[in-house]
Every structure is written in C-alpha cells, then in structure tokens.
Design an enzyme around this catalytic site. Structure first.
Site, PDB file in Angstrom:
ATOM      1  N   TRP A 125      34.327  37.879  55.952  1.00 39.23           N
ATOM      2  CA  TRP A 125      35.373  36.880  56.195  1.00 39.23           C
ATOM      3  C   TRP A 125      36.019  36.348  54.935  1.00 39.23           C
ATOM      4  O   TRP A 125      37.024  35.676  55.002  1.00 39.23           O
ATOM      5  CB  TRP A 125      34.801  35.707  57.006  1.00 39.23           C
ATOM      6  CG  TRP A 125      33.518  35.164  56.428  1.00 39.23           C
ATOM      7  CD1 TRP A 125      32.250  35.439  56.861  1.00 39.23           C
ATOM      8  CD2 TRP A 125      33.365  34.298  55.294  1.00 39.23           C
ATOM      9  NE1 TRP A 125      31.321  34.801  56.059  1.00 39.23           N
ATOM     10  CE2 TRP A 125      31.983  34.087  55.092  1.00 39.23           C
ATOM     11  CE3 TRP A 125      34.263  33.663  54.412  1.00 39.23           C
ATOM     12  CZ2 TRP A 125      31.473  33.299  54.059  1.00 39.23           C
ATOM     13  CZ3 TRP A 125      33.756  32.878  53.377  1.00 39.23           C
ATOM     14  CH2 TRP A 125      32.378  32.710  53.218  1.00 39.23           C
ATOM     15  N   ASN A 126      35.449  36.621  53.741  1.00 35.13           N
ATOM     16  CA  ASN A 126      35.934  35.890  52.565  1.00 35.13           C
ATOM     17  C   ASN A 126      37.298  36.372  52.052  1.00 35.13           C
ATOM     18  O   ASN A 126      38.070  35.590  51.526  1.00 35.13           O
ATOM     19  CB  ASN A 126      34.875  35.849  51.450  1.00 35.13           C
ATOM     20  CG  ASN A 126      34.444  37.216  50.997  1.00 35.13           C
ATOM     21  OD1 ASN A 126      34.723  38.221  51.653  1.00 35.13           O
ATOM     22  ND2 ASN A 126      33.766  37.286  49.873  1.00 35.13           N
ATOM     23  N   ARG A 133      41.393  47.614  51.600  1.00 31.90           N
ATOM     24  CA  ARG A 133      40.638  48.377  50.602  1.00 31.90           C
ATOM     25  C   ARG A 133      39.876  49.535  51.256  1.00 31.90           C
ATOM     26  O   ARG A 133      39.527  50.512  50.601  1.00 31.90           O
ATOM     27  CB  ARG A 133      39.685  47.420  49.882  1.00 31.90           C
ATOM     28  CG  ARG A 133      39.029  47.992  48.688  1.00 31.90           C
ATOM     29  CD  ARG A 133      38.568  46.901  47.762  1.00 31.90           C
ATOM     30  NE  ARG A 133      37.264  46.405  48.132  1.00 31.90           N
ATOM     31  CZ  ARG A 133      36.585  45.532  47.376  1.00 31.90           C
ATOM     32  NH1 ARG A 133      37.092  45.064  46.263  1.00 31.90           N
ATOM     33  NH2 ARG A 133      35.401  45.141  47.746  1.00 31.90           N
ATOM     34  N   LYS A 183      35.706  46.790  62.233  1.00 36.50           N
ATOM     35  CA  LYS A 183      35.070  45.619  62.837  1.00 36.50           C
ATOM     36  C   LYS A 183      35.115  44.475  61.828  1.00 36.50           C
ATOM     37  O   LYS A 183      34.323  44.405  60.889  1.00 36.50           O
ATOM     38  CB  LYS A 183      33.614  45.911  63.214  1.00 36.50           C
ATOM     39  CG  LYS A 183      33.073  44.827  64.143  1.00 36.50           C
ATOM     40  CD  LYS A 183      31.642  44.442  63.904  1.00 36.50           C
ATOM     41  CE  LYS A 183      31.403  43.543  62.748  1.00 36.50           C
ATOM     42  NZ  LYS A 183      31.964  42.177  62.813  1.00 36.50           N
ATOM     43  N   PRO A 184      36.082  43.570  62.023  1.00 39.40           N
ATOM     44  CA  PRO A 184      36.187  42.449  61.080  1.00 39.40           C
ATOM     45  C   PRO A 184      35.126  41.386  61.365  1.00 39.40           C
ATOM     46  O   PRO A 184      34.489  41.414  62.422  1.00 39.40           O
ATOM     47  CB  PRO A 184      37.587  41.895  61.345  1.00 39.40           C
ATOM     48  CG  PRO A 184      37.899  42.278  62.755  1.00 39.40           C
ATOM     49  CD  PRO A 184      37.120  43.537  63.057  1.00 39.40           C
ATOM     50  N   SER A 222      26.601  41.121  53.223  1.00 41.13           N
ATOM     51  CA  SER A 222      25.376  40.714  52.542  1.00 41.13           C
ATOM     52  C   SER A 222      24.423  41.901  52.349  1.00 41.13           C
ATOM     53  O   SER A 222      24.448  42.868  53.104  1.00 41.13           O
ATOM     54  CB  SER A 222      24.672  39.635  53.364  1.00 41.13           C
ATOM     55  OG  SER A 222      24.339  40.143  54.632  1.00 41.13           O
ATOM     56  N   GLU A 263      29.235  47.698  49.791  1.00 43.59           N
ATOM     57  CA  GLU A 263      29.569  46.653  48.804  1.00 43.59           C
ATOM     58  C   GLU A 263      28.780  45.418  49.213  1.00 43.59           C
ATOM     59  O   GLU A 263      29.138  44.744  50.180  1.00 43.59           O
ATOM     60  CB  GLU A 263      31.068  46.346  48.833  1.00 43.59           C
ATOM     61  CG  GLU A 263      31.955  47.488  48.390  1.00 43.59           C
ATOM     62  CD  GLU A 263      31.805  47.832  46.921  1.00 43.59           C
ATOM     63  OE1 GLU A 263      31.171  47.053  46.172  1.00 43.59           O
ATOM     64  OE2 GLU A 263      32.302  48.894  46.530  1.00 43.59           O
ATOM     65  N   LEU A 264      27.704  45.138  48.492  1.00 46.38           N
ATOM     66  CA  LEU A 264      26.793  44.092  48.950  1.00 46.38           C
ATOM     67  C   LEU A 264      26.886  42.854  48.050  1.00 46.38           C
ATOM     68  O   LEU A 264      27.906  42.629  47.437  1.00 46.38           O
ATOM     69  CB  LEU A 264      25.387  44.671  49.031  1.00 46.38           C
ATOM     70  CG  LEU A 264      25.304  45.990  49.838  1.00 46.38           C
ATOM     71  CD1 LEU A 264      23.904  46.572  49.810  1.00 46.38           C
ATOM     72  CD2 LEU A 264      25.770  45.779  51.268  1.00 46.38           C
ATOM     73  N   ARG A 304      37.790  31.085  42.163  1.00 44.49           N
ATOM     74  CA  ARG A 304      38.582  31.947  43.019  1.00 44.49           C
ATOM     75  C   ARG A 304      37.915  31.944  44.392  1.00 44.49           C
ATOM     76  O   ARG A 304      36.697  32.096  44.501  1.00 44.49           O
ATOM     77  CB  ARG A 304      38.579  33.363  42.434  1.00 44.49           C
ATOM     78  CG  ARG A 304      39.313  34.377  43.265  1.00 44.49           C
ATOM     79  CD  ARG A 304      39.434  35.669  42.459  1.00 44.49           C
ATOM     80  NE  ARG A 304      40.094  36.709  43.237  1.00 44.49           N
ATOM     81  CZ  ARG A 304      39.531  37.859  43.565  1.00 44.49           C
ATOM     82  NH1 ARG A 304      38.291  38.130  43.167  1.00 44.49           N
ATOM     83  NH2 ARG A 304      40.197  38.755  44.260  1.00 44.49           N
ATOM     84  N   CYS A 320      31.697  37.732  46.270  1.00 44.31           N
ATOM     85  CA  CYS A 320      30.503  38.383  45.722  1.00 44.31           C
ATOM     86  C   CYS A 320      30.620  38.534  44.209  1.00 44.31           C
ATOM     87  O   CYS A 320      29.632  38.712  43.520  1.00 44.31           O
ATOM     88  CB  CYS A 320      30.262  39.724  46.394  1.00 44.31           C
ATOM     89  SG  CYS A 320      31.733  40.734  46.435  1.00 44.31           S
ATOM     90  N   GLU A 325      34.992  51.224  45.474  1.00 49.33           N
ATOM     91  CA  GLU A 325      36.233  51.099  46.234  1.00 49.33           C
ATOM     92  C   GLU A 325      37.380  50.898  45.261  1.00 49.33           C
ATOM     93  O   GLU A 325      37.236  50.208  44.255  1.00 49.33           O
ATOM     94  CB  GLU A 325      36.146  49.904  47.187  1.00 49.33           C
ATOM     95  CG  GLU A 325      35.144  50.132  48.301  1.00 49.33           C
ATOM     96  CD  GLU A 325      35.241  49.076  49.399  1.00 49.33           C
ATOM     97  OE1 GLU A 325      35.071  47.888  49.109  1.00 49.33           O
ATOM     98  OE2 GLU A 325      35.483  49.466  50.558  1.00 49.33           O
TER      99      GLU A 325
END
Ligand code: ADP
Length: 479
Positions: free
Chosen positions: A151-152, A160, A175-176, A230, A251-252, A279, A285, A459
């Site tokens: 969500w961020n 991306r 799946k957002p 996460s 991407e964790l 930011r 992350c 990415e």
C-alpha cells in the site's frame, strides 16, 4: 472519485466478486470509509487465472513494438491525469498531494522506461567451442504472472511490475494491497484505454490475500511471482512457490543504515536525512531506519535534524501546505508508538515529536531520538513511520560492522566528503543499493533490490525486464 472503478478487472471486463462480497476502503486522514470495492475470493482468482492463461500465447506473439506503444500511450495518459490520480492516491493512502503527484510521475516513468526496453529484448548465439555446433539463443516471456503489491506506493509498485511484464509479453494478475485498491483499478482502466488486449492484465482486489493467492501459486499455471511487501509474508510466498517451482522476484523489508562520518558536509547530510527518512512519512522499505552519526558530529546533526523535522506541517494530505500526512492506519501508528516508547524506556532522549496527537486519523509527528540504546526494538524492526533514531560511533570498522548486523540488506546511506572512504564503506556494506551523499536512490533506470533477507532479483533498470524473460537455447550442428 465518482468515475473510479470499484469492481474486479477480469478478461477486460469490470465484474463483481462471484459471491457479491465487497470491502471498505478507508481514508487514513479521517478514519472514514471512502467507498467499497469488490472483495474477491478463490473463485474470482480462478477466473482471473483463466483469463491470463488464455491470453498468454497470443500476447507473447504480439509485436514488441505494439507492446511498447501500449506502454507509451499509458505513460502519456497517466501524465495527462496526474492531479486526478494524485487525489485518488492521497485519499486512500494519506500521503500529501505534492508527494502523490511525485509518485504518479515516478510510476509513469516505469511505463516509459519499459516501453523503451520492450523493443530491445535480444538473444544471442554463436559457434560453440568445439566448432561443430551452433548455439541460438532466444528470449521468451516466462508466462502468466502473479503480481502482489503493497500500500505504500499504490501506483508505482504496480507500474514497476506491470511495465516489464507487458514489455516482456507476459500476462498477469495484479493483487493490490487491500488498503489501496483504487489506484490499481484506475491504472487498469488507463491500460485498457491505451489498448491493452483483454486478459493481459487482470486486477483482483481482496481482503482474503492468502485464500486468493495460494491456489494460484500452487496450481502450476502461474509461472512467475513478483512480490513487494514484508519479509514475513515473502517467506510464506516463497514456500508456496516451491510446489510448482514458480519463478520469484521478491522485494522485501529493509533496515537501512544512514551513516554520517566526521568529514561529512552536515548540510548535505541533513538534507539527505530528510529525504531518506521523511519520503512517504517514513513508510518505505528504503527509509533510513538507523542513524549512525560519528560522536564528534552527532549532537550537531541531531540538533539540525530535529529543527527541520519539527518545522514540518502534519495534517490531511489534501490540505495545502501539509508536509506529513497520516500513517496508513491506527495499527501502523500503534506499532510506531510502541517502538518509540521502548526506545525511550531504554534511555533515548526525544529531541522532537514523540507524542501522538488527539483526534481522528492516524497521524504521528516527525520524531528524532538521540542517544538510542542499540538494544532498542527499533534497531531490528522496520519503523515505517517518521521516527529517526540516532546512535553514535567512533570508527569506520565499528560502524560498518554495526550497519551490517541485520538480516536485511536493501539500501544504505553514506555521508562523507572523502572519496576513498566513500567507496570503501559502500563496498563493505551488505546492501543492494547505496545512496552516497544522497537520501534518494529510487529511479526507474536503476536496478532496485536488496541482498540477504531484503529479497531476490531486481526491479527497474536494464535488468528489470530479465525477471520476466526466459532463455531458450537452440543447438544446431554445423554441417
Ligand atoms: P504490509 O505489512 O506492508 O502490509 P504485507 O507483506 O503484509 O506488508 O503486504 C504486502 C502485500 O502482500 C499486500 O498486497 C498484502 O495483501 C499481501 N499479502 C499479505 N499476506 C499474504 C498472503 N498470505 N498471501 C498473499 N499475499 C499476501
């Protein structure tokens, strides 16, 4: 808002969830419900999978130039609608409008970048060492993908992944995150308008992520997972991907060190800290999570940072002049409060902030903590909020060791005016990205990603599309 789709996007059509379920989308600035969107279950996921699988072959055969031009058109439509998309994003996610506009432009840039990459996919070949065989290499799309986003950055995390998938010729299910489905639905409408064929992109909004995603990953028809979220959920998805040997890009989380040496330009370091920490209200992350300042500059750095942080205006993201919006929800805020309380109990000094305001929404003030005990929980937890904990160090080896003493390795920030030190320390940091005298590393043209438990793969950049491509090697005898 009125035109924003709220249904699932499957096979190019807007449809309700099969069982008619819906879920609320909240405004984090007020805690009130903005609207309801379709809440998909496993049956809907199956339909989306059918659509993606059915569209795959023809999509893979579509000319690269045609795929490129769809992305280019979508890029232009997004830029035409920056304000509209920014408002939508702020309403569901909370970030100030100026930042939301910045994210819309950043998100669009992934489409431009990958529209350029779509026509540069190349194979290779040659004569093998024995001189009797040729090798022909071609590239092909990996196949239908499952893209799971957080969500961020509601729009940019989607583009991306969608950008390179479209460029490579993959079909997909997006799946957002349940907190921010509207930006993704608006994006699907834009891609349809840009000419994306039916079934290439399917969007499944759901509050039941596990029930929807697990059968897709285990089913054998989805060939690729690209996940941002996460580390904890990433591990579960890696395990689920093992069954059908699904290729993964992960991407964790991060736990970014921000190191200020005694020879740093403090103006540059404070500017960098504001960017790296503030930011997205610290909900990134890549956010600086641990500030290590040399003991000879720590007080001055802390004082200046606190002054800048204290001057920021906190309020609803839609209001003019606001620098810091609400955190995503009360749960997110409660976690930040607990981490600050723990640090303070262990002796940290609050230079600014640290107190939760009364009233609606999930606001938290910019906070600077000095003299933080290294055992504090926020040293090994992603804070995901506007809190800068400062620790001191005395020598280079020590700070490198402490910076690396974490299971994560996404990004590190290094501030020094010494060239050799800058290179030496950057090389010794166990991270995928380094910001050297800058607090911002993200750029669509650069490979974004981490080492250790921060993830797998990259990415963006030239390599971003590789994650969605396979090689095929053709052996041909020379006769
Ligand atoms: P955050 O803590 O930032 O919300 P998460 O890792 O929980 O990060 O969420 C990132 C994305 O992963 C979201 O889209 C969320 O819905 C999704 N997600 C969470 N749990 C699962 C799961 N078990 N299976 C698939 N997706 C999941």
């Amino acid at each position: 808002m009125t035109d924003t789709p709220t249904q699932l996007f499957i096979g190019g059509a807007w449809v309700d969830a099969a069982d008619g379920a819906t879920m609320p989308v909240d405004d984090p600035a007020t805690g009130e419900i903005l609207c309801h969107v379709a809440d998909a279950g496993p049956k809907d996921a199956r339909l989306a999978e059918d659509a993606a699988v059915q569209a795959q072959q023809e999509w893979a055969r579509t000319a690269p130039r045609a795929r490129s031009e769809i992305l280019r058109r979508a890029y232009e439509i997004i830029l035409d609608r920056v304000d509209e998309l920014a408002h939508l994003m702020t309403s569901e996610m909370g970030k100030p409008l100026a930042e939301a506009r910045g994210e819309v432009a950043y998100a669009a840039e992934f489409f431009r970048w990958f529209s350029e990459e779509a026509v540069r996919i190349d194979g290779g070949g040659g004569i093998l060492p024995d001189g009797r065989n040729r090798m022909l290499l071609s590239r092909r799309p990996v196949g239908p993908c499952l893209l799971i986003t957080p969500w961020n950055f509601p729009l940019a995390m989607g583009t991306r992944k969608i950008g390179p998938a479209i460029a490579a010729g993959c079909t997909m299910i997006l799946k957002p995150a349940p907190q921010t489905p509207l930006s993704s639905l608006a994006l699907a409408a834009i891609l349809k308008e840009a000419g994306l064929p039916d079934g290439v992109l399917n969007v499944v909004t759901t509050s039941r992520a596990g029930e929807v995603c697990e059968p897709l990953l285990r089913g054998g028809r989805i060939r690729k997972l690209s996940f941002t979220g996460s580390t904890q959920v990433g591990r579960i998805l890696l395990a689920q991907s093992a069954d059908a040997v699904v290729r993964t890009s992960m991407e964790l989380g991060g736990n970014a060190p921000f190191i200020v040496f005694d020879d740093a330009d403090l103006d540059v370091a404070v500017d960098g800290a504001m960017l790296a920490k503030m930011r997205n209200m610290g909900e990134a992350c890549t956010a600086a999570n641990r500030f290590f300042a040399h003991s000879s500059v720590a007080d001055e750095f802390g004082r200046r940072l606190a002054e800048r942080m204290g001057a920021l205006v906190v309020g609803p993201g839609t209001r003019d002049g606001v620098d810091v919006g609400p955190l995503i929800d009360r749960t997110g805020r409660a976690k930040v409060e607990e981490l600050v309380a723990d640090a303070v109990e262990r002796g940290a000094e609050v230079l600014v902030g640290g107190r939760t305001p009364e009233g609606p929404g999930s606001f938290y003030p910019p906070t600077v903590l000095a003299g933080v005990d290294p055992e504090s929980r926020l040293m090994d937890t992603e804070i995901f909020g506007p809190v800068a904990p400062i620790l001191t160090f005395d020598d280079e080896d020590e700070v490198v060791r402490r910076a690396n003493d974490t299971p994560w390795g996404l990004v590190g920030y290094v501030f020094t005016e010494g060239l050799e030190r800058a290179l030496r320390v950057s090389e010794r940091l166990e991270v995928g990205m380094v910001g050297l005298n800058t607090g911002l590393v993200s750029n669509p043209a650069a490979p974004f990603g981490g080492v250790k438990q921060s993830g797998l793969g990259r990415e963006g950049g030239r390599v971003g599309i590789e994650e969605f491509l396979e090689y095929q090697y053709l052996a041909v005898p020379v006769r």
